[in-house]
Design a protein around this motif. Structure first.
Motif, mmCIF file in Angstrom:
data_model
loop_
_atom_site.group_PDB
_atom_site.id
_atom_site.type_symbol
_atom_site.label_atom_id
_atom_site.label_comp_id
_atom_site.label_asym_id
_atom_site.label_seq_id
_atom_site.Cartn_x
_atom_site.Cartn_y
_atom_site.Cartn_z
ATOM 1 N N VAL A 101 47.683 26.806 30.785
ATOM 2 C CA VAL A 101 47.635 26.373 29.337
ATOM 3 C C VAL A 101 47.176 25.060 29.464
ATOM 4 C CG1 VAL A 101 49.233 25.662 27.615
ATOM 5 C CG2 VAL A 101 49.440 28.097 28.721
ATOM 6 N N ASP A 102 47.780 24.024 30.304
ATOM 7 C CA ASP A 102 47.414 22.701 30.396
ATOM 8 C C ASP A 102 46.003 22.534 30.532
ATOM 9 O OD1 ASP A 102 50.029 21.766 29.970
ATOM 10 O OD2 ASP A 102 50.470 21.549 32.089
ATOM 11 N N ALA A 103 45.203 23.400 31.475
ATOM 12 C CA ALA A 103 43.733 23.227 31.618
ATOM 13 C C ALA A 103 43.052 23.547 30.419
ATOM 14 C CB ALA A 103 43.182 24.229 32.657
ATOM 15 N N ALA A 104 43.451 24.538 29.621
ATOM 16 C CA ALA A 104 42.709 25.234 28.425
ATOM 17 C C ALA A 104 43.004 23.911 27.448
ATOM 18 C CB ALA A 104 43.398 26.265 28.043
ATOM 19 N N LEU A 105 44.109 23.293 27.157
ATOM 20 C CA LEU A 105 44.448 22.443 26.238
ATOM 21 C C LEU A 105 43.659 20.978 26.373
ATOM 22 C CD1 LEU A 105 47.918 23.032 25.454
ATOM 23 C CD2 LEU A 105 46.230 23.445 23.982
ATOM 24 N N ARG A 106 43.171 20.969 27.749
ATOM 25 C CA ARG A 106 42.377 19.469 28.039
ATOM 26 C C ARG A 106 40.970 19.902 28.017
ATOM 27 N NH1 ARG A 106 45.774 19.649 32.716
ATOM 28 N NH2 ARG A 106 44.170 20.390 33.792
ATOM 29 N N GLY A 107 40.767 21.160 27.814
ATOM 30 C CA GLY A 107 39.242 21.371 27.681
ATOM 31 C C GLY A 107 38.560 21.809 28.838
ATOM 32 N N GLY A 108 39.558 22.276 29.781
ATOM 33 C CA GLY A 108 38.946 22.705 30.922
ATOM 34 C C GLY A 108 38.942 24.574 31.178
ATOM 35 N N CYS A 109 38.546 24.681 32.280
ATOM 36 C CA CYS A 109 38.682 26.342 32.478
ATOM 37 C C CYS A 109 39.394 26.737 33.607
ATOM 38 C CB CYS A 109 37.201 26.930 32.561
ATOM 39 S SG CYS A 109 37.224 28.787 32.851
ATOM 40 N N TYR A 110 40.506 27.357 33.428
ATOM 41 C CA TYR A 110 41.249 28.014 34.454
ATOM 42 C C TYR A 110 40.952 29.438 35.315
ATOM 43 C CZ TYR A 110 45.322 29.023 37.206
ATOM 44 O OH TYR A 110 46.276 29.345 38.420
ATOM 45 N N LEU A 111 40.901 29.246 36.425
ATOM 46 C CA LEU A 111 40.951 30.471 37.242
ATOM 47 C C LEU A 111 41.517 30.486 38.459
ATOM 48 C CD1 LEU A 111 36.978 31.415 37.280
ATOM 49 C CD2 LEU A 111 38.583 32.513 36.005
ATOM 50 N N PRO A 112 42.519 31.473 38.758
ATOM 51 C CA PRO A 112 43.020 31.389 40.053
ATOM 52 C C PRO A 112 42.249 31.389 41.018
ATOM 53 C CG PRO A 112 43.877 33.360 38.649
ATOM 54 C CD PRO A 112 42.590 32.677 37.790
ATOM 55 N N PRO A 113 42.608 30.862 42.241
ATOM 56 C CA PRO A 113 41.568 30.638 43.226
ATOM 57 C C PRO A 113 40.847 31.991 43.849
ATOM 58 C CG PRO A 113 43.409 28.988 43.521
ATOM 59 C CD PRO A 113 43.852 30.082 42.330
ATOM 60 N N GLU A 114 41.854 33.043 44.058
ATOM 61 C CA GLU A 114 41.281 34.051 44.526
ATOM 62 C C GLU A 114 40.115 34.794 43.824
ATOM 63 O OE1 GLU A 114 40.729 38.130 45.394
ATOM 64 O OE2 GLU A 114 41.973 37.623 43.587
ATOM 65 N N LEU A 115 40.518 34.514 42.536
ATOM 66 C CA LEU A 115 39.704 35.182 41.395
ATOM 67 C C LEU A 115 38.522 34.440 41.256
ATOM 68 C CD1 LEU A 115 39.133 37.393 39.003
ATOM 69 C CD2 LEU A 115 40.183 35.967 37.182
ATOM 70 N N ALA A 116 38.496 33.075 41.419
ATOM 71 C CA ALA A 116 37.289 32.313 41.343
ATOM 72 C C ALA A 116 36.491 32.790 42.428
ATOM 73 C CB ALA A 116 37.715 30.905 41.421
ATOM 74 N N HIS A 117 37.052 32.916 43.767
ATOM 75 C CA HIS A 117 36.207 33.393 44.942
ATOM 76 C C HIS A 117 35.585 34.677 44.757
ATOM 77 C CE1 HIS A 117 35.143 33.761 49.133
ATOM 78 N NE2 HIS A 117 35.681 34.831 49.053
ATOM 79 N N ARG A 118 36.344 35.548 44.243
ATOM 80 C CA ARG A 118 35.642 36.876 43.960
ATOM 81 C C ARG A 118 34.412 36.870 43.009
ATOM 82 N NH1 ARG A 118 40.127 39.739 41.523
ATOM 83 N NH2 ARG A 118 38.559 40.949 40.737
ATOM 84 N N LEU A 119 34.658 36.138 41.888
ATOM 85 C CA LEU A 119 33.413 36.163 41.062
ATOM 86 C C LEU A 119 32.221 35.180 41.483
ATOM 87 C CD1 LEU A 119 35.473 35.672 37.756
ATOM 88 C CD2 LEU A 119 34.538 37.916 38.793
ATOM 89 N N ARG A 120 32.670 34.312 42.585
ATOM 90 C CA ARG A 120 31.350 33.488 42.957
ATOM 91 C C ARG A 120 30.675 34.138 43.947
ATOM 92 N NH1 ARG A 120 35.094 28.942 42.675
ATOM 93 N NH2 ARG A 120 35.355 29.253 44.904
ATOM 94 N N ARG A 121 31.250 35.039 44.591
ATOM 95 C CA ARG A 121 30.685 35.654 45.892
ATOM 96 C C ARG A 121 29.430 36.515 45.552
ATOM 97 N NH1 ARG A 121 35.261 40.138 47.564
ATOM 98 N NH2 ARG A 121 35.035 41.572 45.760
ATOM 99 N N ARG A 122 28.638 36.659 46.573
ATOM 100 C CA ARG A 122 27.393 37.579 46.355
ATOM 101 C C ARG A 122 27.920 38.942 46.151
ATOM 102 N NH1 ARG A 122 21.741 36.899 49.829
ATOM 103 N NH2 ARG A 122 20.874 38.309 48.475
ATOM 104 N N GLU A 123 27.060 39.474 44.985
ATOM 105 C CA GLU A 123 27.569 40.871 44.738
ATOM 106 C C GLU A 123 27.023 41.748 46.060
ATOM 107 O OE1 GLU A 123 26.504 42.528 41.184
ATOM 108 O OE2 GLU A 123 27.396 41.127 39.941
ATOM 109 N N LYS A 124 27.839 42.791 46.567
ATOM 110 C CA LYS A 124 27.464 43.702 47.530
ATOM 111 C C LYS A 124 26.371 45.041 46.746
ATOM 112 C CE LYS A 124 31.774 43.422 50.012
ATOM 113 N NZ LYS A 124 32.855 44.167 50.439
ATOM 114 N N CYS A 125 25.749 45.441 47.480
ATOM 115 C CA CYS A 125 24.691 46.318 47.049
ATOM 116 C C CYS A 125 25.729 47.588 46.656
ATOM 117 C CB CYS A 125 23.730 46.711 48.069
ATOM 118 S SG CYS A 125 22.772 45.534 48.768
#
Length: 210
Positions: free
Chosen positions: A118-142
């Motif tokens: 909530v704090d990050a959103a109100l500051r104009g940032g974007c919050y992602l849990p670390p594990e989710l951020a890692h999953r979304l950044r990783r290269r997609e498997k075939c």
């Protein structure tokens, strides 16, 4: 005091979020919505500084999911949107992030993570849990992957909506929805609706993954 609007189709979730946020003197919950239509009504009549919304609210008369968020971004481009969900489908979550939301928080997250998001959103940032951020950044498997739109159709089918109901809510033709369903099943190598429901549960698109 920051004004927050909560949208979720589960009353217990709304109550829990309301209770947690009300403990912080910086926040004031101005309203609660149970479906996309109610959310739009609240936004039209109650100014707020942040919307905390579920991704899946399929029982209203307005589209939910990615299309709902796209409409909110179009109509309220400056309003921060924090998505709270249990969906694990990466295609859908990537589509959500591309819309410019202010974060994605898993419903299983603890109190500190909620306040941090909530704090990050109100500051104009974007919050992602670390594990989710890692999953979304990783290269997609075939392998077979659904598009975000195909995933949306599968999600709504898994919630019990029929092809015609999905077409009506999303203002598409029945043939379009049928084609997207068929394409999804062919892409995944599935031959029955039962197999499609099993897939939906496995990737977090079923009601249990709301």
């Amino acid at each position: 005091m920051k004004r927050i609007l909560i949208a979720d189709d589960h009353p217990v979730v709304r109550l829990g979020l309301h209770s947690i946020l009300s403990r912080d003197p910086r926040f004031h919950v101005v309203g609660e919505a149970a479906d996309p239509g109610q959310l739009e009504e609240w936004l039209a009549n109650a100014p707020c500084d942040l919307v905390i919304t579920d991704l899946s609210m399929p029982w209203g008369r307005r589209p939910d999911g990615v299309r709902m968020l796209a409409g909110l971004r179009r109509d309220y481009p400056e309003l921060p949107l924090l998505v709270v969900t249990t969906f694990g489908n990466e295609e859908v979550l990537r589509a959500v992030l591309k819309l410019g939301v202010s974060g994605i928080l898993e419903k299983t997250s603890g109190l500190p993570a909620l306040i941090e998001a909530v704090d990050a959103a109100l500051r104009g940032g974007c919050y992602l849990p670390p594990e989710l951020a890692h999953r979304l950044r990783r290269r997609e498997k075939c392998g077979a992957r659904l598009t975000a739109r195909e995933s949306e159709v599968v999600r709504l089918l898994a919630h019990g909506l029929g092809v015609k109901e999905i077409a009506d809510v999303h203002r598409r033709t029945v043939s379009t929805i049928s084609r997207q369903k068929g394409t999804a099943m062919k892409r995944l190598g599935l031959t029955s609706d039962f197999e499609l429901m099993v897939y939906a549960r496995a990737v977090g698109l079923s009601p249990s993954g709301g």
